[in-house]
Design a protein around this motif. Structure first.
Motif, PDB file in Angstrom:
ATOM      1  N   THR A 243      20.709   3.299  -2.073  1.00  0.00           N
ATOM      2  CA  THR A 243      20.651   4.744  -1.833  1.00  0.00           C
ATOM      3  C   THR A 243      19.264   5.384  -1.893  1.00  0.00           C
ATOM      4  O   THR A 243      19.077   6.483  -1.373  1.00  0.00           O
ATOM      5  CB  THR A 243      21.546   5.497  -2.842  1.00  0.00           C
ATOM      6  N   GLU A 244      18.293   4.747  -2.555  1.00  0.00           N
ATOM      7  CA  GLU A 244      17.010   5.455  -2.751  1.00  0.00           C
ATOM      8  C   GLU A 244      15.826   4.497  -2.724  1.00  0.00           C
ATOM      9  O   GLU A 244      14.894   4.615  -3.522  1.00  0.00           O
ATOM     10  CB  GLU A 244      17.012   6.211  -4.097  1.00  0.00           C
ATOM     11  N   MET A 245      15.828   3.566  -1.779  1.00  0.00           N
ATOM     12  CA  MET A 245      14.821   2.510  -1.895  1.00  0.00           C
ATOM     13  C   MET A 245      13.392   2.993  -1.615  1.00  0.00           C
ATOM     14  O   MET A 245      13.131   3.749  -0.671  1.00  0.00           O
ATOM     15  CB  MET A 245      15.161   1.360  -0.947  1.00  0.00           C
ATOM     16  N   ASP A 246      12.473   2.578  -2.467  1.00  0.00           N
ATOM     17  CA  ASP A 246      11.034   2.668  -2.207  1.00  0.00           C
ATOM     18  C   ASP A 246      10.334   1.661  -3.114  1.00  0.00           C
ATOM     19  O   ASP A 246      10.970   1.061  -3.985  1.00  0.00           O
ATOM     20  CB  ASP A 246      10.471   4.096  -2.361  1.00  0.00           C
ATOM     21  N   VAL A 247       9.053   1.429  -2.883  1.00  0.00           N
ATOM     22  CA  VAL A 247       8.328   0.403  -3.644  1.00  0.00           C
ATOM     23  C   VAL A 247       7.044   1.016  -4.192  1.00  0.00           C
ATOM     24  O   VAL A 247       6.152   1.388  -3.426  1.00  0.00           O
ATOM     25  CB  VAL A 247       8.001  -0.821  -2.762  1.00  0.00           C
ATOM     26  N   SER A 248       6.975   1.137  -5.507  1.00  0.00           N
ATOM     27  CA  SER A 248       5.788   1.757  -6.114  1.00  0.00           C
ATOM     28  C   SER A 248       4.735   0.694  -6.411  1.00  0.00           C
ATOM     29  O   SER A 248       5.022  -0.494  -6.448  1.00  0.00           O
ATOM     30  CB  SER A 248       6.171   2.526  -7.374  1.00  0.00           C
ATOM     31  N   GLU A 249       3.498   1.143  -6.626  1.00  0.00           N
ATOM     32  CA  GLU A 249       2.382   0.190  -6.675  1.00  0.00           C
ATOM     33  C   GLU A 249       1.346   0.591  -7.725  1.00  0.00           C
ATOM     34  O   GLU A 249       0.150   0.402  -7.518  1.00  0.00           O
ATOM     35  CB  GLU A 249       1.704   0.109  -5.304  1.00  0.00           C
ATOM     36  N   THR A 250       1.820   1.138  -8.844  1.00  0.00           N
ATOM     37  CA  THR A 250       0.868   1.654  -9.839  1.00  0.00           C
ATOM     38  C   THR A 250      -0.174   0.627 -10.245  1.00  0.00           C
ATOM     39  O   THR A 250      -1.308   0.966 -10.502  1.00  0.00           O
ATOM     40  CB  THR A 250       1.604   2.138 -11.102  1.00  0.00           C
ATOM     41  N   LYS A 251       0.227  -0.645 -10.310  1.00  0.00           N
ATOM     42  CA  LYS A 251      -0.695  -1.643 -10.856  1.00  0.00           C
ATOM     43  C   LYS A 251      -1.419  -2.472  -9.807  1.00  0.00           C
ATOM     44  O   LYS A 251      -2.215  -3.340 -10.129  1.00  0.00           O
ATOM     45  CB  LYS A 251       0.042  -2.556 -11.830  1.00  0.00           C
ATOM     46  N   LEU A 252      -1.142  -2.193  -8.528  1.00  0.00           N
ATOM     47  CA  LEU A 252      -1.794  -2.995  -7.492  1.00  0.00           C
ATOM     48  C   LEU A 252      -3.218  -2.519  -7.233  1.00  0.00           C
ATOM     49  O   LEU A 252      -3.515  -1.339  -7.300  1.00  0.00           O
ATOM     50  CB  LEU A 252      -1.027  -2.875  -6.181  1.00  0.00           C
ATOM     51  N   LEU A 253      -4.090  -3.462  -6.878  1.00  0.00           N
ATOM     52  CA  LEU A 253      -5.433  -3.099  -6.427  1.00  0.00           C
ATOM     53  C   LEU A 253      -5.386  -2.856  -4.925  1.00  0.00           C
ATOM     54  O   LEU A 253      -4.573  -3.448  -4.220  1.00  0.00           O
ATOM     55  CB  LEU A 253      -6.414  -4.233  -6.729  1.00  0.00           C
ATOM     56  N   VAL A 254      -6.278  -1.997  -4.438  1.00  0.00           N
ATOM     57  CA  VAL A 254      -6.321  -1.758  -2.996  1.00  0.00           C
ATOM     58  C   VAL A 254      -6.614  -3.070  -2.272  1.00  0.00           C
ATOM     59  O   VAL A 254      -6.065  -3.370  -1.220  1.00  0.00           O
ATOM     60  CB  VAL A 254      -7.405  -0.703  -2.659  1.00  0.00           C
ATOM     61  N   ALA A 255      -7.475  -3.889  -2.913  1.00  0.00           N
ATOM     62  CA  ALA A 255      -7.881  -5.161  -2.305  1.00  0.00           C
ATOM     63  C   ALA A 255      -6.756  -6.193  -2.263  1.00  0.00           C
ATOM     64  O   ALA A 255      -6.890  -7.233  -1.620  1.00  0.00           O
ATOM     65  CB  ALA A 255      -9.071  -5.731  -3.072  1.00  0.00           C
ATOM     66  N   ASP A 256      -5.648  -5.890  -2.936  1.00  0.00           N
ATOM     67  CA  ASP A 256      -4.549  -6.862  -2.987  1.00  0.00           C
ATOM     68  C   ASP A 256      -3.760  -6.964  -1.687  1.00  0.00           C
ATOM     69  O   ASP A 256      -2.748  -7.661  -1.659  1.00  0.00           O
ATOM     70  CB  ASP A 256      -3.565  -6.473  -4.102  1.00  0.00           C
ATOM     71  N   ASP A 257      -4.185  -6.265  -0.642  1.00  0.00           N
ATOM     72  CA  ASP A 257      -3.401  -6.213   0.580  1.00  0.00           C
ATOM     73  C   ASP A 257      -1.997  -5.703   0.257  1.00  0.00           C
ATOM     74  O   ASP A 257      -0.990  -6.367   0.458  1.00  0.00           O
ATOM     75  CB  ASP A 257      -3.331  -7.591   1.250  1.00  0.00           C
ATOM     76  N   ARG A 258      -1.994  -4.510  -0.263  1.00  0.00           N
ATOM     77  CA  ARG A 258      -0.752  -3.969  -0.821  1.00  0.00           C
ATOM     78  C   ARG A 258       0.342  -3.802   0.219  1.00  0.00           C
ATOM     79  O   ARG A 258       1.518  -3.951  -0.086  1.00  0.00           O
ATOM     80  CB  ARG A 258      -1.031  -2.652  -1.533  1.00  0.00           C
TER      81      ARG A 258
END
Ligand code: XIL
Length: 328
Positions: A243-258
């Motif tokens: 019902t509410e899918m999304d994927v958060s990225e608080t701990k990812l680095l920009v360089a990680d190919d997020r």
């Protein structure tokens, strides 16, 4: 390339997204993309108590009515979120609602709102986030509704909604059911027990909504346990909706190919969930990164805008879009 709703429909799945009134009314291009990609519109906040109930006596349906019409005009289904929740209650709630009048407030609210959209809203989140393991005996979250009405508020809400619109699909919706860890396992157990209890009492409930707010840092699902949970729910003769899918990225680095990592989460989760035939709906909590709630709720520490959804801030399709499309 076909749209997400077309790809989904080819497999008998319904794809849609949540949106807010403001971007739909002020950004024409966004509204166009929304109507193209989505077979369902879910108002993100406009059907919550806080929006609908400016005072104890008055209802304000202006925004939700506009959204219902927008959905109808574009041949989209319209989904209701949510009738009973411990959050998004108006300021006056605490002062005005007490043990004596709580049942009246709850049933009048449900009757008024559900009857207004009967035939227009195909599915309702009747109760949202009622389970919190360890918070009470049955694992029910301590909420104003539990305090005022006791555990029966849940079935009261479902029965009232069913009487107000016998056609609507009535859903119990909750979060933190997705990852395999000890805490999730107890929550899954509690939710299953609740669903079993409701079914055995003949309460009109038709499905479970699994919110699916996922994180990019925790990839990899224990396929067996999630699969088993979905199967257990399905065996109660219930539908399952993401019902509410999304994927958060608080701990990812920009360089990680997020974008690749985020797309991977969509792919892994959806291909597993959609293996279960009872899972018939996928809704993302927003369509474009421009309007995601995560930019407030789970922003990146470095201030770089988050990218949790199928379309980027310029409404271009991203790797996440491809991942969802290919999971269908
Ligand atoms: C969120 C909205 O997207 C935000 O705009 C609002 O500020 C807070 O609520 N689980 C739910 C939704 O069931 O109602 C929440 O929506 C997101 C988490």
């Amino acid at each position: 390339k076909a749209t997400l709703q077309e790809r989904a429909a080819n497999k008998g799945i319904i794809y849609g997204a949540a949106a807010q009134y403001k971007p739909l009314t002020t950004n024409k291009r966004f509204a166009q993309h929304f109507a193209q990609e989505c077979a369902v519109l879910v108002p993100a906040n406009e059907l919550k108590w806080k929006t609908l109930r400016p005072t104890p006596e008055k209802f304000n349906f202006s925004r939700s009515d506009w959204m219902a019409e927008f959905a109808q005009k574009h041949n989209m289904l319209f989904r209701g979120h949510t009738l009973v929740w411990y959050q998004a209650l108006p300021k006056w709630f605490e002062d005005k609602v007490n043990r004596k009048n709580a049942e009246k407030f709850l049933t009048e609210h449900i009757n008024t709102v559900v009857q207004r959209y009967a035939g227009k809203i195909y599915s309702w989140d009747v109760v949202n986030e009622a389970i919190l393991p360890n918070s009470s005996k049955q694992g029910l979250r301590q909420t104003p509704w539990l305090r005022l009405l006791g555990a029966d508020y849940i079935e009261m809400a479902f029965r009232t909604a069913a009487a107000a619109d016998p056609q609507a699909l009535l859903i119990y919706n909750d979060n933190n059911l997705e990852y395999d860890n000890a805490k999730t396992e107890t929550k899954r157990d509690r939710v299953l027990k609740l669903l079993e209890r409701l079914k055995s009492k003949g309460v009109p409930i038709h499905g479970l909504g699994i919110q699916s707010h996922l994180g990019a840092s925790s990839r990899g699902f224990n396929a067996k346990r999630l699969r088993n949970f979905l199967k257990d729910v399905a065996s109660l003769d219930l539908q399952i909706l993401i019902t509410e899918m999304d994927v958060s990225e608080t701990k990812l680095l920009v360089a990680d190919d997020r974008d690749t990592i985020i797309a991977g989460v969509y792919h892994d989760y959806l291909s597993l969930a959609l293996d279960e035939p009872a899972v018939n709906t996928v809704i993302t909590w927003g369509l474009s990164d421009r309007y995601t709630w995560l930019s407030h709720f789970a922003p990146r520490q470095d201030g770089v805008p988050v990218r949790p959804l199928p379309l980027d801030a310029e409404l271009e399709r991203k790797l996440a879009w491809n991942a969802i499309a290919s999971a269908f």
